[in-house]
Every structure is written in structure tokens, then in C-alpha cells.
Design a protein around this motif. Structure first.
Motif, short mmCIF file in Angstrom:
data_model
loop_
_atom_site.label_atom_id
_atom_site.label_comp_id
_atom_site.label_asym_id
_atom_site.label_seq_id
_atom_site.Cartn_x
_atom_site.Cartn_y
_atom_site.Cartn_z
N ARG A 212 0.83 -1.20 0.00
CA ARG A 212 0.00 0.00 0.00
C ARG A 212 0.87 1.26 0.00
N VAL A 213 0.27 2.32 -0.54
CA VAL A 213 0.85 3.65 -0.47
C VAL A 213 -0.25 4.60 -0.02
N ASN A 214 0.17 5.74 0.53
CA ASN A 214 -0.78 6.69 1.09
C ASN A 214 -0.89 7.93 0.22
N ASP A 215 -2.11 8.29 -0.12
CA ASP A 215 -2.38 9.49 -0.92
C ASP A 215 -2.64 10.66 0.04
N ARG A 216 -1.63 11.02 0.83
CA ARG A 216 -1.84 11.97 1.92
C ARG A 216 -2.15 13.37 1.44
N ASP A 217 -1.57 13.77 0.29
CA ASP A 217 -1.84 15.13 -0.19
C ASP A 217 -2.90 15.15 -1.29
N GLY A 218 -3.53 14.01 -1.57
CA GLY A 218 -4.60 13.96 -2.57
C GLY A 218 -4.13 14.01 -4.00
N SER A 219 -2.83 13.81 -4.27
CA SER A 219 -2.34 13.93 -5.65
C SER A 219 -2.92 12.83 -6.54
N PHE A 220 -3.08 11.62 -6.02
CA PHE A 220 -3.65 10.55 -6.83
C PHE A 220 -5.12 10.83 -7.12
N SER A 221 -5.88 11.21 -6.10
CA SER A 221 -7.32 11.43 -6.32
C SER A 221 -7.55 12.59 -7.28
N ARG A 222 -6.68 13.61 -7.25
CA ARG A 222 -6.83 14.73 -8.19
C ARG A 222 -6.43 14.32 -9.61
N THR A 223 -5.31 13.65 -9.73
CA THR A 223 -4.81 13.29 -11.07
C THR A 223 -5.75 12.34 -11.78
N TYR A 224 -6.35 11.41 -11.03
CA TYR A 224 -7.21 10.39 -11.63
C TYR A 224 -8.70 10.65 -11.40
N ALA A 225 -9.03 11.79 -10.80
CA ALA A 225 -10.43 12.07 -10.47
C ALA A 225 -11.06 10.84 -9.82
N ALA A 226 -10.32 10.23 -8.91
CA ALA A 226 -10.74 8.96 -8.31
C ALA A 226 -11.76 9.20 -7.21
N ARG A 227 -12.73 8.28 -7.14
CA ARG A 227 -13.76 8.31 -6.10
C ARG A 227 -13.81 6.94 -5.45
N ALA A 228 -13.44 6.88 -4.19
CA ALA A 228 -13.33 5.59 -3.51
C ALA A 228 -14.71 4.99 -3.24
N PRO A 229 -14.80 3.67 -3.24
CA PRO A 229 -13.76 2.73 -3.66
C PRO A 229 -13.74 2.61 -5.19
N GLU A 230 -12.56 2.44 -5.74
CA GLU A 230 -12.41 2.30 -7.18
C GLU A 230 -11.20 1.42 -7.48
N ALA A 231 -11.32 0.64 -8.55
CA ALA A 231 -10.21 -0.16 -9.05
C ALA A 231 -9.81 0.35 -10.43
N ILE A 232 -8.54 0.60 -10.62
CA ILE A 232 -8.02 1.07 -11.91
C ILE A 232 -6.97 0.07 -12.38
N LEU A 233 -7.22 -0.50 -13.54
CA LEU A 233 -6.32 -1.50 -14.10
C LEU A 233 -5.44 -0.84 -15.16
N VAL A 234 -4.11 -1.00 -15.02
CA VAL A 234 -3.15 -0.37 -15.93
C VAL A 234 -2.35 -1.46 -16.63
N ARG A 235 -2.22 -1.32 -17.95
CA ARG A 235 -1.51 -2.31 -18.76
C ARG A 235 0.01 -2.18 -18.59
#
Length: 529
Positions: free
Chosen positions: A480-503
Motif C-alpha cells: 500500500r501507499v498513502n495518498d496523503r496530499d490527494g495527488s492521486f485522487s486529483r490526477t485520476y479524479a478517483a472516487r473511492a472505492p475504485e479499481a483502476i487496471l493499468v496495462r
């Protein structure tokens, strides 16, 4: 050497990329090249940010950055008058800028990387014919020791504009040739222009048509440039067969005086050319293969598409061809590829080649209309690919399935004090599943998704939990990694819970809000058996 799983024909940057990526995944691979030695030419020079991202994933980027020089933009002049300066500015989330690196250095770095994986280039070895059936390809090679027939499960033709592989397949290569002849030269000059900028100086007649041209691209070394310019009459020759009119031509090497004559006419500052390393005459065509694949044989790079060098798109597009194809071939040779996985190579990369050819031809004829993100090849996407989930429609969060997976830099671990890049997690030869969770997450549900996805990918899948503040980290059972400053949620417009599959090529394959095991495993059947 004997038979092999994959035979790669051509050891330029594209073929070397294919061979490295296959060997990195444990695939038996031979790579052959008709030339006895690598060419000492700085043909392709510009390296796009997306290519540096690819080299990052391959483990090559540190050496490339050490050898390259930055490209900051372009200085333009028309009839001696300065034009608005073009600066190559990218968003802060893009980890690399533009760079210049001579092709011979690129090939040397890739060759060393290949050798680190136990491979090597078989030089002086030329493809002279091939035939295939439903199970294998038989390629006839002319080697220094005589003629050899090699049986391979697949063949990748990276053998340039005059590709023997393409001709053996009988594939059409439609397009046309530009009438102009150019000359290239690797020289040093002593002007005081700012370093890191391409220089483009043109003369236009009364009607606005360009009748004289000088383009200088920086190279490593003080005052060094790869210069291209129109050929003077004394070096001109009749056009050859139009289909062969692309690339360097033998027998007519411009001298320093030819370069100096153009500089005297067009250089924005009085300067003297010196230290000529090499020079050549070349022609330009624009063509696109009708198909990037026929049975068990595939085309990549100039064998599939050729076009003007405007914007430094050719080598970079070819490297991404090979990067797209290699992970799919690896799954096919390992017996876990879904039916139709290899068909997705043409489906994804042929439209890219078509767009690049059309854009570079338009820029060559009408002038450069720079869109930095597109020129950087950061906007290449596969939204219509059979390997991604259907377009979710208007209002869906971006990046969408098929888009490049962007980096973000604000992730942290539980132990290490330094930040972690998302690209650090994606640097793998496998798919990656990112499980984004917040305080309301149910760890057992995400754990079930991870377990099912790993099984659906035959273990060829890495899983990471990306935790918003307050999310429970225990119980998911994955790193696991922590999105403490929200950079992941902003970059990916992520809304938990969500799964993102990357090739493996860092394009998003699917996004699943409120994920459950069944949709995940069903989607993976587009790639895995």
C-alpha cells in the motif's frame, strides 16, 4: 543459434526495443541486422517525453538522461527576421521534458541493455525470404556463414522503410514522395544563440513559399548541431523509384563548404562550421502499410510508417509500436493470451501511424502548428481498442480507459520517509491493479478483488492499495501507499472505492467504481485466457 520464439528483423531503436522487452519478459528472441556495424549517424535526434517514460519503465532512462541534452524549444527566423520563440512547456505532472540524443547513442544504450538480458545483435545477417503457416514462420537468413532457415513462432519486421519483411508479406505501402532533396550534417558552430533550442531559418519568396531552409537540432557537445538543409544543384540527382525515395542515400556526401554556404545565407548570426563528423543526402516520403500484421508476422517503425521528420515523431512512434507489441507477444508465447490479443496491435497502433503521417505531412507543407502535448506523444490513446472497457460516455472521469496513465508524485509509504511516484509502482512487465480506498472501505471486499484479479491474470498482475487519509490499510493484503496530499485522487479524479487496471505499457485498461470480483475477472478475459 537455431530456432526461436520471436525473430526480430532490424536492430535500430525499434527492433532493439522489441528485443529488450521480449528478453525482459523471459521470451526467447533473436535479433538480426543486415549491417555489419551500427551506423554512426545522428539520424533520429529528438526524444519525446513519452519515450523517456517508456525508457523509465524499461530501466534505461538514467543512462539516457546522462547522455542527452535538453530541448527547450525553437528559435525561428524568416528572411533574417526573428519569429516568436516557441517554448516547450509541459504540465507539472509530466516527469520528463524533451531531449536530444543522437541515434547512434540511443542504439548503443539499447544494445547494452539487451546484452544485460543475455541477448545480442547478429550482424551481417539479412532476411531474404519467409513463409508461414498456422503454427510457425520460417525465415531464410543470409548470414556471414551462409544461408540459414530459422523457425520462429512470430517475426517482427523492424527493418526500415525498405523493409524486406513487408515486401515478403506483399503488403501495400501507399503514399508519395516529396520532390525536394535534403542534406544532413553533424557539425559544430561558434554562434552565441542560447543552447537547448532548435534553430529554424527559412527564406521565403515574394509569394510566401519557402525556397531555402536551414534546421539545426542541438546535439551533445559544445556548439554541436545536426543540421538539415536543401541540397545544392551540384549534389542533386534524379529521383529514384518513388517507393525507395526515403532515407539516406549513398555516394554523395556533402562537404563542409556546402554546409558553410547555407550558413552564410541563412544563419541568424555570422558563424563558421567546423568539425564535420558525418554528412549525407536524403529524401523524404510519406507512406503507411495497409496492415501492421499478417498472420504471425508484424511490422513496426519505418517498416510500417514513414513521414517527414517534422516534430521528431518517427523513431518515437516506432519505439511505442514495439513497446505496445512486445508485452502482447510475451503473453502469446507463454500460452496465456486471449484470442484476439495480438489483433489489438494493428487495431491500436495503425490509427496512431495514420494520424502521425497526416500531421507531419501537413506540418511539412503548411508549417509547424505546435501542440506541445501531442508532439510529446502524451495524447496517444486507445479508447476504441478491443482491450479496454467501453467508453463510459460524457461526464466520466479522466483519464479514461485507453488513455496514458499519468504519473503523480505525492504518494508515501508507511516506513520510507521519501515520496513515491506512481510510476515506481507501474515499473513492471505485468499489469497493475490500483485499489483506491477511503475511510469507508471494506478491506475484505478489496482483498477479494485482488485475489480474483490475480487469478484471472494467471499471476501476471501486481496489486497496490492507494489509501486516502483515514482509509484502513490492514486487511486488504496487498502493498500500500498513502495518498496523503490527494495527488492521486486529483490526477485520476478517483472516487473511492475504485479499481483502476493499468496495462504493462502504462495505458489504462479499465476503471471500476465500487469494484467486485466478477467485472474485474470478466474484463481480464479480453487479454488473458
Amino acid at each position: 543459434m537455431g530456432d526461436t520464439e520471436v525473430l526480430v528483423v532490424g536492430a535500430g531503436p525499434v527492433g532493439l526495443t522489441a528485443a529488450v522487452e521480449l528478453r525482459r519478459r523471459g521470451v526467447g528472441c533473436r535479433i538480426v541486422d543486415r549491417l555489419g556495424e551500427p551506423q554512426p549517424y545522428a539520424k533520429a535526434v529528438g526524444v519525446q517525453p513519452r519515450t523517456l517514460e517508456v525508457w523509465d519503465a524499461m530501466g534505461l532512462v538514467r543512462d539516457a538522461l546522462d547522455a542527452a541534452v535538453p530541448l527547450y524549444g525553437q528559435l525561428g527566423y524568416v528572411n533574417g527576421e526573428p519569429q516568436p520563440r516557441v517554448d516547450l512547456r509541459l504540465p507539472p505532472d509530466v516527469p520528463y521534458g524533451f531531449a536530444a540524443l543522437p541515434q547512434y547513442t540511443t542504439e548503443a544504450l539499447l544494445t547494452a541493455h539487451l546484452e544485460a538480458y543475455g541477448g545480442h545483435v547478429e550482424r551481417g545477417t539479412e532476411l531474404v525470404g519467409l513463409e508461414q503457416d498456422a503454427d510457425a514462420v520460417r525465415a531464410r537468413l543470409r548470414t556471414p556463414g551462409g544461408t540459414e532457415t530459422v523457425q520462429a513462432r512470430y517475426v517482427v519486421g523492424c527493418d526500415g522503410a525498405h523493409s524486406r519483411t513487408r515486401k515478403a508479406l506483399g503488403l501495400a505501402f501507399e503514399g508519395d514522395a516529396f520532390p525536394e532533396e535534403y542534406m544532413l550534417a553533424d557539425v559544430a558552430v561558434d554562434w552565441d544563440l542560447p543552447s537547448g533550442y532548435t534553430v529554424r531559418s527559412a527564406h521565403q519568396d515574394a509569394g510566401g513559399a519557402t525556397d531555402d531552409l536551414l534546421v539545426c537540432v542541438p546535439l551533445p557537445g559544445r556548439g554541436r548541431y545536426r543540421m538539415s538543409m536543401l541540397v545544392p544543384p551540384e549534389l542533386s540527382s534524379p529521383a529514384p523509384d518513388p517507393e525507395a525515395a526515403h532515407g539516406l542515400e549513398a555516394g554523395r556526401a556533402p562537404e563542409l563548404r556546402h554546409v558553410q554556404a547555407v550558413l552564410d545565407r541563412l544563419a541568424p548570426r555570422p558563424t563558421t562550421a567546423r568539425d564535420l563528423r558525418w554528412s549525407s543526402v536524403f529524401r523524404i516520403s510519406h507512406r503507411l502499410a495497409e496492415s501492421y500484421a499478417a498472420g504471425r508476422v508484424f511490422l513496426a517503425g519505418d517498416a510500417a510508417h514513414i513521414h517527414p521528420p517534422t516534430g521528431a515523431q518517427g523513431m518515437n512512434t516506432g519505439i511505442q509500436d514495439a513497446y505496445n507489441l512486445a508485452w502482447k507477444l510475451a503473453l502469446a508465447t507463454q500460452g496465456v493470451a486471449a484470442d484476439g490479443l495480438l489483433d489489438s496491435y494493428h487495431a491500436e497502433r495503425h490509427p496512431v501511424g495514420e494520424e502521425v503521417v497526416a500531421r507531419t505531412v501537413r506540418h511539412a507543407r503548411e508549417g509547424l502548428d505546435l501542440q506541445v502535448m501531442r508532439e510529446a506523444q502524451l495524447l496517444v490513446r486507445y479508447r476504441d481498442s478491443p482491450l479496454v472497457t467501453a467508453d463510459p460516455g460524457p461526464g466520466a472521469p479522466e483519464p479514461r480507459p485507453g488513455d496514458r496513465a499519468p504519473d503523480c508524485r505525492g504518494l508515501t509509504g508507511d516506513i520510507a520517509a521519501y515520496p513515491v511516484r506512481l510510476f515506481d509502482l507501474l515499473r513492471s512487465s505485468h499489469h497493475t491493479l490500483l485499489l483506491y480506498a477511503d475511510a469507508a472501505a471494506v478491506p475484505e471486499e478489496l482483498r477479494a478483488c485482488a485475489t480474483a484479479a490475480r487469478a484471472g491474470a494467471h499471476g501476471r498482475l501486481n496489486v497496490f492499495a492507494v489509501l486516502a487519509p483515514g482509509a484502513p490499510g490492514d486487511g486488504i493484503g496487498v502493498p500500500r501507499v498513502n495518498d496523503r496530499d490527494g495527488s492521486f485522487s486529483r490526477t485520476y479524479a478517483a472516487r473511492a472505492p475504485e479499481a483502476i487496471l493499468v496495462r504493462p505499457d502504462a495505458h489504462i485498461s479499465a476503471r471500476f467504481p465500487h469494484p467486485t470480483p466478477l467485472p474485474l475477472t470478466h474484463h481480464l478475459t479480453t487479454t488473458f485466457t
